[in-house]
Motif scaffolding. Structure first.
Motif, PDB file in Angstrom:
ATOM      1  N   GLY A  42       0.812  -1.207   0.000  1.00 41.37           N
ATOM      2  CA  GLY A  42       0.000   0.000   0.000  1.00 41.37           C
ATOM      3  C   GLY A  42       0.848   1.261   0.000  1.00 41.37           C
ATOM      4  N   LEU A  43       0.226   2.363   0.324  1.00 47.12           N
ATOM      5  CA  LEU A  43       0.916   3.652   0.427  1.00 47.12           C
ATOM      6  C   LEU A  43       1.473   3.802   1.835  1.00 47.12           C
ATOM      7  CD1 LEU A  43      -1.640   5.979  -1.367  1.00 47.12           C
ATOM      8  CD2 LEU A  43       0.765   5.764  -1.981  1.00 47.12           C
ATOM      9  N   ARG A  44       2.743   4.098   1.923  1.00 46.77           N
ATOM     10  CA  ARG A  44       3.364   4.302   3.235  1.00 46.77           C
ATOM     11  C   ARG A  44       3.954   5.704   3.304  1.00 46.77           C
ATOM     12  NH1 ARG A  44       7.337  -0.646   4.154  1.00 46.77           N
ATOM     13  NH2 ARG A  44       7.724  -0.313   1.924  1.00 46.77           N
ATOM     14  N   LEU A  45       3.667   6.384   4.389  1.00 46.70           N
ATOM     15  CA  LEU A  45       4.095   7.764   4.566  1.00 46.70           C
ATOM     16  C   LEU A  45       5.562   7.817   4.964  1.00 46.70           C
ATOM     17  CD1 LEU A  45       3.236  10.773   4.694  1.00 46.70           C
ATOM     18  CD2 LEU A  45       2.682  10.381   7.104  1.00 46.70           C
ATOM     19  N   ILE A  46       6.348   8.592   4.227  1.00 50.14           N
ATOM     20  CA  ILE A  46       7.775   8.725   4.524  1.00 50.14           C
ATOM     21  C   ILE A  46       7.999   9.933   5.432  1.00 50.14           C
ATOM     22  CG2 ILE A  46      10.072   8.976   3.547  1.00 50.14           C
ATOM     23  CD1 ILE A  46       8.929   7.943   0.877  1.00 50.14           C
ATOM     24  N   TYR A  47       7.600  11.095   4.970  1.00 47.63           N
ATOM     25  CA  TYR A  47       7.682  12.345   5.720  1.00 47.63           C
ATOM     26  C   TYR A  47       6.495  13.220   5.332  1.00 47.63           C
ATOM     27  CZ  TYR A  47      12.486  12.235   7.658  1.00 47.63           C
ATOM     28  OH  TYR A  47      13.620  11.961   8.387  1.00 47.63           O
TER      29      TYR A  47
ATOM     30  N   ASP B  83     -14.008   1.840 -15.178  1.00 43.57           N
ATOM     31  CA  ASP B  83     -13.970   1.789 -13.712  1.00 43.57           C
ATOM     32  C   ASP B  83     -12.763   0.992 -13.211  1.00 43.57           C
ATOM     33  OD1 ASP B  83     -17.558   1.341 -13.700  1.00 43.57           O
ATOM     34  OD2 ASP B  83     -16.407   3.199 -13.455  1.00 43.57           O
ATOM     35  N   THR B  84     -12.058   0.353 -14.112  1.00 42.81           N
ATOM     36  CA  THR B  84     -10.889  -0.441 -13.733  1.00 42.81           C
ATOM     37  C   THR B  84      -9.862   0.427 -13.012  1.00 42.81           C
ATOM     38  OG1 THR B  84     -11.156  -2.054 -15.500  1.00 42.81           O
ATOM     39  CG2 THR B  84      -8.929  -1.737 -14.670  1.00 42.81           C
ATOM     40  N   GLY B  85      -9.347  -0.096 -11.915  1.00 45.08           N
ATOM     41  CA  GLY B  85      -8.327   0.626 -11.166  1.00 45.08           C
ATOM     42  C   GLY B  85      -8.209   0.111  -9.748  1.00 45.08           C
ATOM     43  N   LEU B  86      -7.321   0.736  -9.003  1.00 49.40           N
ATOM     44  CA  LEU B  86      -7.125   0.405  -7.589  1.00 49.40           C
ATOM     45  C   LEU B  86      -7.936   1.386  -6.761  1.00 49.40           C
ATOM     46  CD1 LEU B  86      -5.512  -1.244  -5.446  1.00 49.40           C
ATOM     47  CD2 LEU B  86      -3.804   0.596  -5.532  1.00 49.40           C
ATOM     48  N   THR B 102      -4.685   7.505   7.291  1.00 44.39           N
ATOM     49  CA  THR B 102      -4.413   6.078   7.289  1.00 44.39           C
ATOM     50  C   THR B 102      -5.006   5.504   6.012  1.00 44.39           C
ATOM     51  OG1 THR B 102      -4.512   5.956   9.706  1.00 44.39           O
ATOM     52  CG2 THR B 102      -4.818   3.902   8.480  1.00 44.39           C
ATOM     53  N   PHE B 103      -4.188   4.852   5.213  1.00 42.24           N
ATOM     54  CA  PHE B 103      -4.648   4.267   3.954  1.00 42.24           C
ATOM     55  C   PHE B 103      -4.824   2.766   4.082  1.00 42.24           C
ATOM     56  CE2 PHE B 103      -4.682   7.340   0.513  1.00 42.24           C
ATOM     57  CZ  PHE B 103      -3.994   8.414   1.046  1.00 42.24           C
ATOM     58  N   GLY B 104      -5.871   2.243   3.457  1.00 39.83           N
ATOM     59  CA  GLY B 104      -5.973   0.812   3.256  1.00 39.83           C
ATOM     60  C   GLY B 104      -5.082   0.402   2.090  1.00 39.83           C
ATOM     61  N   LYS B 105      -4.935  -0.919   1.897  1.00 39.45           N
ATOM     62  CA  LYS B 105      -4.058  -1.396   0.830  1.00 39.45           C
ATOM     63  C   LYS B 105      -4.757  -1.458  -0.520  1.00 39.45           C
ATOM     64  CE  LYS B 105      -0.876  -3.888   3.809  1.00 39.45           C
ATOM     65  NZ  LYS B 105      -0.203  -5.182   4.108  1.00 39.45           N
ATOM     66  N   GLY B 106      -6.075  -1.299  -0.500  1.00 39.28           N
ATOM     67  CA  GLY B 106      -6.782  -1.167  -1.760  1.00 39.28           C
ATOM     68  C   GLY B 106      -7.455  -2.422  -2.273  1.00 39.28           C
ATOM     69  N   THR B 107      -8.414  -2.216  -3.158  1.00 37.93           N
ATOM     70  CA  THR B 107      -9.066  -3.276  -3.918  1.00 37.93           C
ATOM     71  C   THR B 107      -8.755  -3.030  -5.385  1.00 37.93           C
ATOM     72  OG1 THR B 107     -10.895  -3.624  -2.371  1.00 37.93           O
ATOM     73  CG2 THR B 107     -11.271  -4.242  -4.680  1.00 37.93           C
ATOM     74  N   LEU B 108      -8.135  -4.013  -6.026  1.00 36.96           N
ATOM     75  CA  LEU B 108      -7.801  -3.886  -7.439  1.00 36.96           C
ATOM     76  C   LEU B 108      -8.953  -4.445  -8.263  1.00 36.96           C
ATOM     77  CD1 LEU B 108      -5.741  -3.010  -9.527  1.00 36.96           C
ATOM     78  CD2 LEU B 108      -4.741  -5.298  -9.424  1.00 36.96           C
ATOM     79  N   LEU B 109      -9.654  -3.547  -8.945  1.00 35.48           N
ATOM     80  CA  LEU B 109     -10.833  -3.915  -9.728  1.00 35.48           C
ATOM     81  C   LEU B 109     -10.499  -3.965 -11.208  1.00 35.48           C
ATOM     82  CD1 LEU B 109     -13.906  -4.337 -10.099  1.00 35.48           C
ATOM     83  CD2 LEU B 109     -14.124  -1.841 -10.202  1.00 35.48           C
ATOM     84  N   THR B 110     -10.885  -5.059 -11.836  1.00 31.99           N
ATOM     85  CA  THR B 110     -10.767  -5.183 -13.290  1.00 31.99           C
ATOM     86  C   THR B 110     -12.153  -5.431 -13.856  1.00 31.99           C
ATOM     87  OG1 THR B 110      -8.562  -6.153 -13.086  1.00 31.99           O
ATOM     88  CG2 THR B 110      -9.702  -6.424 -15.195  1.00 31.99           C
ATOM     89  N   VAL B 111     -12.571  -4.577 -14.775  1.00 30.62           N
ATOM     90  CA  VAL B 111     -13.857  -4.751 -15.441  1.00 30.62           C
ATOM     91  C   VAL B 111     -13.584  -5.138 -16.889  1.00 30.62           C
ATOM     92  CG1 VAL B 111     -16.057  -3.711 -16.057  1.00 30.62           C
ATOM     93  CG2 VAL B 111     -14.882  -3.000 -13.951  1.00 30.62           C
ATOM     94  N   ASN B 112     -13.989  -6.338 -17.218  1.00 27.28           N
ATOM     95  CA  ASN B 112     -13.722  -6.881 -18.554  1.00 27.28           C
ATOM     96  C   ASN B 112     -14.858  -6.557 -19.514  1.00 27.28           C
ATOM     97  OD1 ASN B 112     -11.267  -8.431 -17.748  1.00 27.28           O
ATOM     98  ND2 ASN B 112     -12.749  -9.477 -16.441  1.00 27.28           N
ATOM     99  N   PRO B 113     -14.512  -6.138 -20.739  1.00 24.76           N
ATOM    100  CA  PRO B 113     -15.552  -5.792 -21.723  1.00 24.76           C
ATOM    101  C   PRO B 113     -16.313  -7.030 -22.205  1.00 24.76           C
ATOM    102  CG  PRO B 113     -13.360  -5.349 -22.592  1.00 24.76           C
ATOM    103  CD  PRO B 113     -13.165  -5.870 -21.205  1.00 24.76           C
TER     104      PRO B 113
END
Lengths: 114, 113
Positions: A42-47, B83-86, B102-113
């Motif tokens: 994921g995204l990690r904060l550096i500074y 809409d494909t993307g993280l 605080t960020f989550g690690k994400g959901t990687l979405l692929t939409v196929n035609p």
């Protein structure tokens, strides 16, 4: 209105070399940030810099230094690059909207250290 | 350390299908944001939710903030290849520094035609 700009877009370094990543924003934001993004991490904060003249460490600051040159510019320096610093680096600035810190990201710098 | 867990981690669907992705935490957040990141680009802010129970709509995307402000969901109706993307969620800490998200690690979405 360019938003957040970063230079360079791509860079290859050898272990031990140094470099500075540049970031500028034209949105008059007070806060600016540097993140790294690695697969599965994921995204990690550096500074980050909450305002002009202040900088603080984030989650992964080791091996990096920063300079908040003025309100617009926030640079990230790698003094002695290591392969573990191979990553995509994003700069962001933040708009404080009703207590929510909305972040605006640059396009990223893709760094490879060999 | 506050964590945001996103699920699923990967999602591959056909054009026209509906989907929901989730962002969960044991911590309370004063606000929560959703970003979309396309390959080779930086994340782009989609929406910010600040009130427990809040629902926001952005065309075919519906965002909901949980009543207790610990979770959020993103629902896409009739998904399209564009809409494909993280998809990343990010929260502002209600009890600590408001300069950091605080960020989550994400959901990687692929939409196929």
């Amino acid at each position: 209105n360019a938003g957040v700009t970063q230079t360079p877009k791509f860079q290859v370094l050898k272990t031990g070399q140094s470099m500075t990543l540049q970031c500028a924003q034209d949105m008059n934001h007070n806060s600016m940030y540097w993140y790294r993004q690695d697969p599965g991490m994921g995204l990690r904060l550096i500074y980050y810099s909450a305002s002009e003249g202040t900088t603080d460490k984030g989650e992964v600051p080791n091996g990096y230094n920063v300079s908040r040159l003025n309100k617009r510019e926030f640079s990230l320096r790698l003094e002695s690059a290591a392969p573990s610093q191979t990553s995509v680096y994003f700069c962001a600035s933040t708009r404080d909207w009703a207590g929510a810190y909305e972040q605006y990201f640059g396009p990223g710098t893709r760094l490879t250290v060999t | 350390t506050q964590l945001l867990e996103q699920s699923p981690q990967f999602l591959s669907i056909q054009e026209g299908e509906n989907l929901t992705v989730y962002c969960n935490s044991s911590s309370v957040f004063s606000s929560l944001q959703w970003y979309r990141q396309e390959p080779g680009e930086g994340p782009v802010l989609l929406v910010t939710v600040v009130t427990g129970g809040e629902v926001k709509k952005l065309k075919r995307l519906t965002f909901q903030f949980g009543d207790a402000r610990k979770d959020s969901s993103l629902h896409i109706t009739a998904a399209q290849p564009g809409d494909t993307g993280l998809y990343l969620c990010a929260g502002t800490n209600s009890g600590g520094s408001n300069y950091k998200l605080t960020f989550g690690k994400g959901t990687l979405l692929t939409v196929n035609p």
